[in-house]
Design an enzyme around this catalytic site. Structure first.
Site, PDB file in Angstrom:
ATOM      1  N   ARG A  42       0.811  -1.201   0.178  1.00 28.06           N
ATOM      2  CA  ARG A  42       0.181   0.004  -0.096  1.00 28.06           C
ATOM      3  C   ARG A  42       0.870   1.166  -0.034  1.00 28.06           C
ATOM      4  O   ARG A  42       0.408   2.278  -0.547  1.00 28.06           O
ATOM      5  CB  ARG A  42      -0.913   0.167   1.136  1.00 28.06           C
ATOM      6  CG  ARG A  42      -2.087  -1.183   0.897  1.00 28.06           C
ATOM      7  CD  ARG A  42      -2.973  -0.848   2.130  1.00 28.06           C
ATOM      8  NE  ARG A  42      -4.169  -1.690   1.544  1.00 28.06           N
ATOM      9  CZ  ARG A  42      -5.118  -2.372   2.603  1.00 28.06           C
ATOM     10  NH1 ARG A  42      -4.825  -2.311   3.924  1.00 28.06           N
ATOM     11  NH2 ARG A  42      -6.307  -3.057   2.038  1.00 28.06           N
ATOM     12  N   LYS A  57     -19.885 -16.349   1.150  1.00 30.53           N
ATOM     13  CA  LYS A  57     -21.327 -15.883   1.390  1.00 30.53           C
ATOM     14  C   LYS A  57     -22.321 -15.296   0.139  1.00 30.53           C
ATOM     15  O   LYS A  57     -21.717 -14.130  -0.561  1.00 30.53           O
ATOM     16  CB  LYS A  57     -21.459 -14.926   2.344  1.00 30.53           C
ATOM     17  CG  LYS A  57     -20.997 -15.375   3.814  1.00 30.53           C
ATOM     18  CD  LYS A  57     -21.531 -14.973   4.943  1.00 30.53           C
ATOM     19  CE  LYS A  57     -22.011 -13.403   5.148  1.00 30.53           C
ATOM     20  NZ  LYS A  57     -21.163 -13.002   6.323  1.00 30.53           N
ATOM     21  N   GLY A 106      -9.675  -7.867  -1.809  1.00 32.51           N
ATOM     22  CA  GLY A 106      -9.826  -8.719  -0.938  1.00 32.51           C
ATOM     23  C   GLY A 106      -9.274 -10.220  -1.178  1.00 32.51           C
ATOM     24  O   GLY A 106      -8.086 -10.415  -1.705  1.00 32.51           O
ATOM     25  N   GLY A 132     -14.240  -4.119   0.042  1.00 39.65           N
ATOM     26  CA  GLY A 132     -15.358  -3.755   0.081  1.00 39.65           C
ATOM     27  C   GLY A 132     -15.972  -2.731  -0.906  1.00 39.65           C
ATOM     28  O   GLY A 132     -16.882  -2.697  -1.223  1.00 39.65           O
TER      29      GLY A 132
HETATM   30  P1  AMP Z   1     -15.385 -13.867   0.480  1.00 40.77           P
HETATM   31  O1  AMP Z   1     -14.778 -13.211   1.412  1.00 40.77           O
HETATM   32  O2  AMP Z   1     -16.784 -13.900   0.324  1.00 40.77           O
HETATM   33  O3  AMP Z   1     -14.870 -13.604  -0.960  1.00 40.77           O
HETATM   34  O4  AMP Z   1     -14.760 -15.396   0.812  1.00 40.77           O
HETATM   35  C1  AMP Z   1     -13.584 -15.968   0.559  1.00 40.77           C
HETATM   36  C2  AMP Z   1     -13.714 -17.125   1.291  1.00 40.77           C
HETATM   37  O5  AMP Z   1     -14.559 -18.067   0.889  1.00 40.77           O
HETATM   38  C3  AMP Z   1     -12.188 -17.760   1.333  1.00 40.77           C
HETATM   39  O6  AMP Z   1     -11.745 -17.973   2.615  1.00 40.77           O
HETATM   40  C4  AMP Z   1     -12.487 -19.197   0.922  1.00 40.77           C
HETATM   41  O7  AMP Z   1     -11.871 -20.199   1.764  1.00 40.77           O
HETATM   42  C5  AMP Z   1     -13.953 -19.474   1.164  1.00 40.77           C
HETATM   43  N1  AMP Z   1     -14.720 -20.420   0.315  1.00 40.77           N
HETATM   44  C6  AMP Z   1     -14.723 -20.286  -0.810  1.00 40.77           C
HETATM   45  N2  AMP Z   1     -15.223 -21.659  -1.447  1.00 40.77           N
HETATM   46  C7  AMP Z   1     -15.713 -22.435  -0.443  1.00 40.77           C
HETATM   47  C8  AMP Z   1     -16.456 -23.327  -0.013  1.00 40.77           C
HETATM   48  N3  AMP Z   1     -16.679 -24.358  -1.106  1.00 40.77           N
HETATM   49  N4  AMP Z   1     -16.523 -23.836   1.355  1.00 40.77           N
HETATM   50  C9  AMP Z   1     -16.168 -22.819   2.213  1.00 40.77           C
HETATM   51  N5  AMP Z   1     -15.503 -21.739   1.927  1.00 40.77           N
HETATM   52  C10 AMP Z   1     -15.149 -21.501   0.993  1.00 40.77           C
END
Ligand code: AMP
Length: 394
Positions: free
Chosen positions: A39, A200, A351, A374
């Protein structure tokens, strides 16, 4: 939102005191040593441009979560020291933000000199976007540059409020974000493909809703794919699923059909009987009752890669699987490689997707990697970002 904003190049900054909001929120070890200086490095083009113009530069940023109190642990002093080394000139550290020390040091600046204010979040007024605090910050300077894209989705005093009192423009980091992402969303080269994954569905629903009538194809992987699979009546075993989002997922799939947009879901999977670094990987087409989906399978990787390779524009947010564990990283790694090889404009949201692209060595091949997680999600949702909306239009 109007993306055609004045930039640091449009300023007549010679001899002027310029307040520059940077994102110096760097990770540190327990002794305060900076463990990743990306950064700081990324802030240099804007700072150097102002130096070349002969401006008197007043840098500011937040660091960590001091919750409105002066906590020495969150001092920006290590950043001032590293910046001094990188620029080859002394970056003067102020011991406060709007206090006597900041007032004296900013007033004493000569052309081509720099100081750094203390952590703006030492004042609770920062995150409240308090008008008096914003005014006090503005009084230190004559011009304002925002280059902290990562906090531009927050209306704080140093990211937005200060623009009520000073001519406000963007630095090079925000300029690139709004130019590349703004163009991709407003006038994309087709086929326009969105790749969405991560943990999510709830985090990405608004992105899909905003993009569904702009894109040609949406590729869905990661844990969020299982909510969509279940909404289609497919077995998902003990995979992560957001039951309260099944209806929304179903409606989105129907809306996409109506619009002629393809939403592709995984058709094979790497599964395991539990989540953890010791989880054993198995390949399957149909997820058994006692297994959870941890990554997309090789057929899905191939289908998704083919779409990406032929795309004109690809935006990606969220890993395809649990990429932190090597046995479940293939989907994310290969999708990153396909984006790197694609002739289309490849844009990676910040992220975890940015971390994955770095980890697998494809960062240098992408057209753009957003500097804000974000903020880039909100950008993709079509929301107005206060730290950008407040800047002067061209
Ligand atoms: P996000 O912050 O919503 O982009 O989520 C990222 C996280 O989603 C990472 O830490 C991944 O390990 C997790 N992730 C991706 N695929 C899966 C899965 N099939 N089951 C559980 N966690 C997951």
């Amino acid at each position: 939102m109007n993306y055609n904003k004045m930039t640091v190049e449009d300023l007549a900054a010679k001899g002027k005191r310029v307040l520059v909001r940077c994102d110096f929120n760097v990770p540190q070890d327990e002794n305060g040593n900076i463990t990743d200086e990306k950064r700081i490095i990324e802030s240099l083009p804007t700072i150097k441009s102002l130096l070349n113009q002969g401006a008197r530069i007043i840098l500011c940023s937040h660091l960590g979560r001091p919750k409105g109190e002066f906590k020495p642990k969150y001092t920006l002093k290590p950043v001032a020291d590293r910046l001094s080394e990188l620029l080859g000139l002394n970056v003067v550290m102020c011991s406060d933000v709007i206090g006597d020390d900041a007032k004296a040091k900013t007033a004493a600046l000569q052309d081509g000199e720099i100081c750094l204010l203390e952590n703006v979040r030492f004042h609770a007024e920062e995150e409240k976007n308090d008008a008096d605090f914003a005014k006090s910050l503005a009084l230190l300077a004559e011009l304002y540059v925002n280059d902290a894209f990562g906090t531009s989705h927050r209306a704080h005093a140093s990211t937005a409020g200060v623009a009520n009192y000073l001519p406000a423009v963007c630095g090079y980091l925000i300029k690139k974000e709004i130019t590349v992402m703004g163009k991709a969303l407003e006038n994309p080269r087709h086929p326009f493909v969105a790749v969405l994954g991560g943990a999510k569905v709830s985090d990405k629903i608004a992105v899909i809703e905003h993009l569904v009538d702009k894109v040609d194809t949406v590729l869905i992987g990661g844990a969020m794919a299982y909510t969509f699979k279940k909404a289609c009546g497919r077995p998902i075993g003990i995979s992560r699923c957001e039951e309260d989002k099944l209806e929304i997922a179903k409606n989105l799939l129907l809306r996409a059909v109506g619009l002629g947009v393809n939403i592709l879901l995984p058709s094979d999977h790497i599964v395991s009987d539990h989540y953890g670094p010791d989880a054993k990987a198995h390949y399957t087409k149909h997820i058994p009752d006692d297994m959870m989906g941890m990554d997309i399978g090789h057929n899905t990787i191939e289908r998704f890669s083919r779409v990406i390779l032929r795309a004109g524009t690809i935006v990606w947010n969220g890993p395809m699987g649990v990429f932190e564990f090597p046995d479940f990283s293939e989907g994310t790694k290969t999708i990153a490689r396909a984006m790197a090889k694609s002739v289309g404009t490849s844009i990676v949201g910040g992220g975890d997707s940015a971390a994955a692209v770095e980890k697998f060595g494809y960062a240098g091949w992408m057209d753009h990697i957003s500097t804000g997680g974000g903020a880039s999600l909100e950008f993709m949702e079509g929301l107005e970002l206060p730290g950008i909306a407040c800047l002067n239009d061209k």
